[in-house]
Scaffold this motif. Sequence first.
Motif, PDB file in Angstrom:
ATOM      1  N   ALA A  88       7.505   9.698  12.337  1.00 16.63           N
ATOM      2  CA  ALA A  88       6.850   9.866  13.632  1.00 16.63           C
ATOM      3  C   ALA A  88       5.338   9.872  13.455  1.00 16.63           C
ATOM      4  CB  ALA A  88       7.324  11.162  14.297  1.00 16.63           C
ATOM      5  N   GLY A  89       4.868  10.552  12.415  1.00 15.32           N
ATOM      6  CA  GLY A  89       3.432  10.633  12.168  1.00 15.32           C
ATOM      7  C   GLY A  89       2.795   9.285  11.877  1.00 15.32           C
ATOM      8  N   VAL A  90       3.412   8.490  11.009  1.00 13.08           N
ATOM      9  CA  VAL A  90       2.803   7.191  10.715  1.00 13.08           C
ATOM     10  C   VAL A  90       2.942   6.258  11.909  1.00 13.08           C
ATOM     11  CG1 VAL A  90       3.096   7.397   8.217  1.00 13.08           C
ATOM     12  CG2 VAL A  90       4.847   6.217   9.553  1.00 13.08           C
ATOM     13  N   GLU A 121       0.891  -1.164   0.000  1.00 14.12           N
ATOM     14  CA  GLU A 121       0.000   0.000   0.000  1.00 14.12           C
ATOM     15  C   GLU A 121       0.925   1.209   0.000  1.00 14.12           C
ATOM     16  OE1 GLU A 121      -2.979  -0.079   3.268  1.00 14.12           O
ATOM     17  OE2 GLU A 121      -2.341   1.997   3.614  1.00 14.12           O
ATOM     18  N   THR A 122       0.937   1.939  -1.100  1.00  8.72           N
ATOM     19  CA  THR A 122       1.940   2.990  -1.270  1.00  8.72           C
ATOM     20  C   THR A 122       1.298   4.379  -1.244  1.00  8.72           C
ATOM     21  OG1 THR A 122       3.267   1.481  -2.603  1.00  8.72           O
ATOM     22  CG2 THR A 122       3.816   3.813  -2.743  1.00  8.72           C
ATOM     23  N   HIS A 123       1.900   5.268  -0.465  1.00  7.47           N
ATOM     24  CA  HIS A 123       1.426   6.641  -0.322  1.00  7.47           C
ATOM     25  C   HIS A 123       2.549   7.601  -0.659  1.00  7.47           C
ATOM     26  CE1 HIS A 123      -1.921   5.063   2.239  1.00  7.47           C
ATOM     27  NE2 HIS A 123      -0.984   4.227   2.653  1.00  7.47           N
ATOM     28  N   VAL A 124       2.172   8.754  -1.174  1.00  2.88           N
ATOM     29  CA  VAL A 124       3.161   9.808  -1.376  1.00  2.88           C
ATOM     30  C   VAL A 124       2.933  10.882  -0.306  1.00  2.88           C
ATOM     31  CG1 VAL A 124       1.735  11.034  -3.079  1.00  2.88           C
ATOM     32  CG2 VAL A 124       4.210  11.373  -3.061  1.00  2.88           C
ATOM     33  N   ILE A 125       4.049  11.413   0.211  1.00  2.00           N
ATOM     34  CA  ILE A 125       3.985  12.422   1.274  1.00  2.00           C
ATOM     35  C   ILE A 125       3.860  13.809   0.653  1.00  2.00           C
ATOM     36  CG2 ILE A 125       5.260  13.511   3.183  1.00  2.00           C
ATOM     37  CD1 ILE A 125       6.762  10.796   3.503  1.00  2.00           C
ATOM     38  N   ASP A 126       2.861  14.560   1.084  1.00  2.00           N
ATOM     39  CA  ASP A 126       2.766  15.972   0.693  1.00  2.00           C
ATOM     40  C   ASP A 126       3.475  16.779   1.784  1.00  2.00           C
ATOM     41  OD1 ASP A 126       2.168  18.597   0.204  1.00  2.00           O
ATOM     42  OD2 ASP A 126       0.012  18.269  -0.078  1.00  2.00           O
ATOM     43  N   GLU A 127       4.754  17.119   1.527  1.00  2.00           N
ATOM     44  CA  GLU A 127       5.562  17.697   2.597  1.00  2.00           C
ATOM     45  C   GLU A 127       5.062  19.078   3.024  1.00  2.00           C
ATOM     46  OE1 GLU A 127       9.085  17.395   0.135  1.00  2.00           O
ATOM     47  OE2 GLU A 127       9.437  19.526   0.450  1.00  2.00           O
ATOM     48  N   THR A 128       4.288  19.720   2.151  1.00  2.00           N
ATOM     49  CA  THR A 128       3.796  21.059   2.540  1.00  2.00           C
ATOM     50  C   THR A 128       2.695  20.955   3.591  1.00  2.00           C
ATOM     51  OG1 THR A 128       2.059  21.136   0.843  1.00  2.00           O
ATOM     52  CG2 THR A 128       4.257  21.909   0.204  1.00  2.00           C
ATOM     53  N   ARG A 129       2.150  19.759   3.763  1.00  3.09           N
ATOM     54  CA  ARG A 129       1.079  19.600   4.744  1.00  3.09           C
ATOM     55  C   ARG A 129       1.551  18.935   6.032  1.00  3.09           C
ATOM     56  NH1 ARG A 129      -4.272  17.731   1.543  1.00  3.09           N
ATOM     57  NH2 ARG A 129      -5.226  18.647   3.390  1.00  3.09           N
ATOM     58  N   LEU A 142      -3.668   4.648   7.627  1.00  3.38           N
ATOM     59  CA  LEU A 142      -2.707   5.569   7.014  1.00  3.38           C
ATOM     60  C   LEU A 142      -3.381   6.436   5.953  1.00  3.38           C
ATOM     61  CD1 LEU A 142       0.446   3.282   6.605  1.00  3.38           C
ATOM     62  CD2 LEU A 142      -0.005   5.005   8.369  1.00  3.38           C
ATOM     63  N   ALA A 143      -4.336   5.836   5.239  1.00  2.96           N
ATOM     64  CA  ALA A 143      -4.983   6.574   4.151  1.00  2.96           C
ATOM     65  C   ALA A 143      -5.749   7.790   4.665  1.00  2.96           C
ATOM     66  CB  ALA A 143      -5.923   5.653   3.367  1.00  2.96           C
ATOM     67  N   ASP A 144      -6.015   7.832   5.964  1.00  2.00           N
ATOM     68  CA  ASP A 144      -6.751   8.972   6.515  1.00  2.00           C
ATOM     69  C   ASP A 144      -5.864  10.174   6.813  1.00  2.00           C
ATOM     70  OD1 ASP A 144      -8.940   7.328   6.400  1.00  2.00           O
ATOM     71  OD2 ASP A 144      -8.875   6.787   8.533  1.00  2.00           O
ATOM     72  N   LEU A 145      -4.553   9.967   6.801  1.00  2.00           N
ATOM     73  CA  LEU A 145      -3.661  11.096   7.079  1.00  2.00           C
ATOM     74  C   LEU A 145      -3.749  12.089   5.927  1.00  2.00           C
ATOM     75  CD1 LEU A 145      -0.577   9.158   8.507  1.00  2.00           C
ATOM     76  CD2 LEU A 145      -2.015  10.788   9.752  1.00  2.00           C
ATOM     77  N   GLU A 146      -3.981  13.358   6.259  1.00  5.74           N
ATOM     78  CA  GLU A 146      -4.238  14.322   5.188  1.00  5.74           C
ATOM     79  C   GLU A 146      -2.980  14.631   4.379  1.00  5.74           C
ATOM     80  OE1 GLU A 146      -3.194  16.893   8.716  1.00  5.74           O
ATOM     81  OE2 GLU A 146      -4.200  14.987   8.352  1.00  5.74           O
ATOM     82  N   TRP A 147      -1.809  14.292   4.923  1.00  4.78           N
ATOM     83  CA  TRP A 147      -0.568  14.568   4.187  1.00  4.78           C
ATOM     84  C   TRP A 147      -0.093  13.348   3.392  1.00  4.78           C
ATOM     85  CZ3 TRP A 147       3.062  11.488   6.591  1.00  4.78           C
ATOM     86  CH2 TRP A 147       2.826  11.186   7.938  1.00  4.78           C
ATOM     87  N   LEU A 148      -0.932  12.341   3.306  1.00  2.00           N
ATOM     88  CA  LEU A 148      -0.621  11.189   2.451  1.00  2.00           C
ATOM     89  C   LEU A 148      -1.668  11.051   1.355  1.00  2.00           C
ATOM     90  CD1 LEU A 148       0.469   8.329   4.910  1.00  2.00           C
ATOM     91  CD2 LEU A 148       1.916   9.866   3.560  1.00  2.00           C
ATOM     92  N   SER A 149      -1.210  10.698   0.143  1.00  2.00           N
ATOM     93  CA  SER A 149      -2.125  10.415  -0.966  1.00  2.00           C
ATOM     94  C   SER A 149      -1.713   9.088  -1.591  1.00  2.00           C
ATOM     95  CB  SER A 149      -2.029  11.482  -2.059  1.00  2.00           C
ATOM     96  OG  SER A 149      -1.930  12.759  -1.512  1.00  2.00           O
TER      97      SER A 149
END
Lengths: 284, 284, 284
Positions: free
Chosen positions: A156-158, A105-113, A166-173
């Motif tokens: 730390a966040g994950v 299950e792969t997510h990309v980090i939106d570092e601005t968020r 994990l999919a609920d984290l707003e800084w992951l897509s």
Amino acid sequence: MITLASDFGTPYPAAMKGVLCQRTTARLVDIAHDFPRQDVRAAAFWLREVLPYFPPATHLVVIDPGVGTDRHALVIRAGEHVLVGPDNGVLCPVARRLAGDGALETHVIDETRLESVAPTGQVSGANARAISGPDGDAGPASNTFHGRDVFAPAAAGVHETDRDALADLEWLSPLEDCVELELPKAVLEDERARGEVLVVDGFGNVITNVPGRFLAGRDQLVVADHRIPVGETFAAVEPGERLATVGSHGYVELDVNRGRGDVAFGLEAGDRVVLEERETAREV
Amino acid sequence: MITLASDFGTPYPAAMKGVLCQRTTARLVDIAHDFPRQDVRAAAFWLREVLPYFPPATHLVVIDPGVGTDRHALVIRAGEHVLVGPDNGVLCPVARRLAGDGALETHVIDETRLESVAPTGQVSGANARAISGPDGDAGPASNTFHGRDVFAPAAAGVHETDRDALADLEWLSPLEDCVELELPKAVLEDERARGEVLVVDGFGNVITNVPGRFLAGRDQLVVADHRIPVGETFAAVEPGERLATVGSHGYVELDVNRGRGDVAFGLEAGDRVVLEERETAREV
Amino acid sequence: MITLASDFGTPYPAAMKGVLCQRTTARLVDIAHDFPRQDVRAAAFWLREVLPYFPPATHLVVIDPGVGTDRHALVIRAGEHVLVGPDNGVLCPVARRLAGDGALETHVIDETRLESVAPTGQVSGANARAISGPDGDAGPASNTFHGRDVFAPAAAGVHETDRDALADLEWLSPLEDCVELELPKAVLEDERARGEVLVVDGFGNVITNVPGRFLAGRDQLVVADHRIPVGETFAAVEPGERLATVGSHGYVELDVNRGRGDVAFGLEAGDRVVLEERETAREV
């Protein structure tokens, strides 16, 4: 538990640990911080061989020659483990191993968020990081140290989030495609194995990609015109003598008892190797 | 608490930590993983000098040039501490120090009865470790990495067991004789000490086996035809100058203030040294 | 939490950890133990850049070329952090950063009043440390390893004490003046920055003291007769090419993408650097 792996040497990993300790009380365990500099393949090999010995954990991996480019920053869920690191392939082999038959299950980090990293006492604007911005308008992340500014906060966040959410984290897509990396596979024939040196370890042991089972039933081999014994352990030969053995990762290693195999065989990572069972008669 | 010491460099110690973390929540503390490669005596010295500063703990020690041979794997109870490592003498000096006036209780590990180490996602038989077995019939332990496959599981096991009940573990058996190692002792005369270099530390300080009391009342010495001052601290001489002092382990060290004693004196581990009080007249 | 920083290499830091673990259950985090040997300024720089990323903690710092002289041993309260180390300036830059607008509270350690360190099984007098005393009259502290015998016990002691009550510890006394250390500041003009190399990191990146804002709006610079591009990240230039960028500490760095800046520019710590914006016409 959060494990840390990088090619940073010191003291950069300590800054990552500070950021982690600001945000989580998770236990921190170092894998290594002296992986060969910017060598994605070597790190991918070692991580695949080492991380599966850990209980479920978050693994922070920063071997990142493309830092500051538009390469993605990833979070990969692999079975009961979560991997955090750059999208350059370094996470792939270990992710597949950890996932077993399961999907990644792969997510990309939106570092601005991501919540930005704020060291104590930083004088705002005194040493603005953003080149093009006005004084004082430091960006949320340096361009050269995403380990501290992006990957550590993300790890730390994950770690503080349920693996299933994990999919609920707003800084992951969600991400469909990430950079692939496959470690090369050896070609096995009856009397010959054609492979490659994956890495040389700190002892000088030459770790190939030839599966150990190729040595079954053989008591000697020819490698680069050297005929060497096959041994179950280094001590099968005298100190200073060459041998082929099955290393602790299950691959054929070319070693020297109490010496350096890389020097004796003249081999380094990436070199091709052919292991042959040649009859003595053919040598004459 | 479990301490870890080895000559592995990285990342092998991380695999041991993974195994430990699978089986215990004990705190892990690294002693060093860059002990001189396969140098049993140097490690034995350092462990004797460092481990006694710890509170009661399990100490995992893997300096193991004989890995894969029939050398025993040991658990030694020494006072309130428990040592786990190979039977090559490396544990002896520290065990005696930790036991004080008490007796040592020595056990041999039956590795075939230890719960075997199972990394996540290992494809059974893909890279079988056993050379002689059929595909898929990997043995319970590699032949080259007992730190991960034998000593770490054993250390976790004894750590989770009451120190007084080690004998009840089914994978331990009493052992009468283990390989002995005594660090050499210096011979002290009134005006002369005949000793040996035990180790050179990372600063280049030459640590001998001559007890510090030999320096009492002296203000200079002759070593290898160099007359050098005796100082209470490096700063007793100018930067770059030689001196003899009592090091932090209580032995005479041959040092250079802000420089390397090993280079200045041309000495390395194992070399003989004679410290003499010679009168100036005899030099002429 | 207690962090540890030194120039000790191994295994000396492990003895400090043993002493700490005897006296506190605080979490221990290594900053680095391979700081350049006895280089107070380099350590002062790194500590200032790394420690502010940590949550409130006790920081044990032993870069101590004057060990055994009459230099003071310090405890400095700086905001929510407490620093423990020698009075040679190494603590100053980070203390000021951590204190922000607040005042520093500086104490000197009376080592004779610290509870002395007693390793298990030490035979009293066998290797007496005190040179001038009679046999068996070992002093409370070695002359060469205050990290273990003074600073570690002090760090454990202050960690176990309320930060607001440090003045009540009987082995601390207020200190008015301590040794100052200021890292050099660059001089910025419109078209020129005159600075100095603060440190070279393990990648060979040349970290200067020129604030990153000097690069704002510029796309190239002249350094030591080399005209180099200004980039936001290493990857702004081809592998092997030089560039100037803003490093992760906010200062101008002189780097080589996937190479060593120190080698390419021929620069090391302490060297003067002039960054100039020269027009092409003037070069002809």
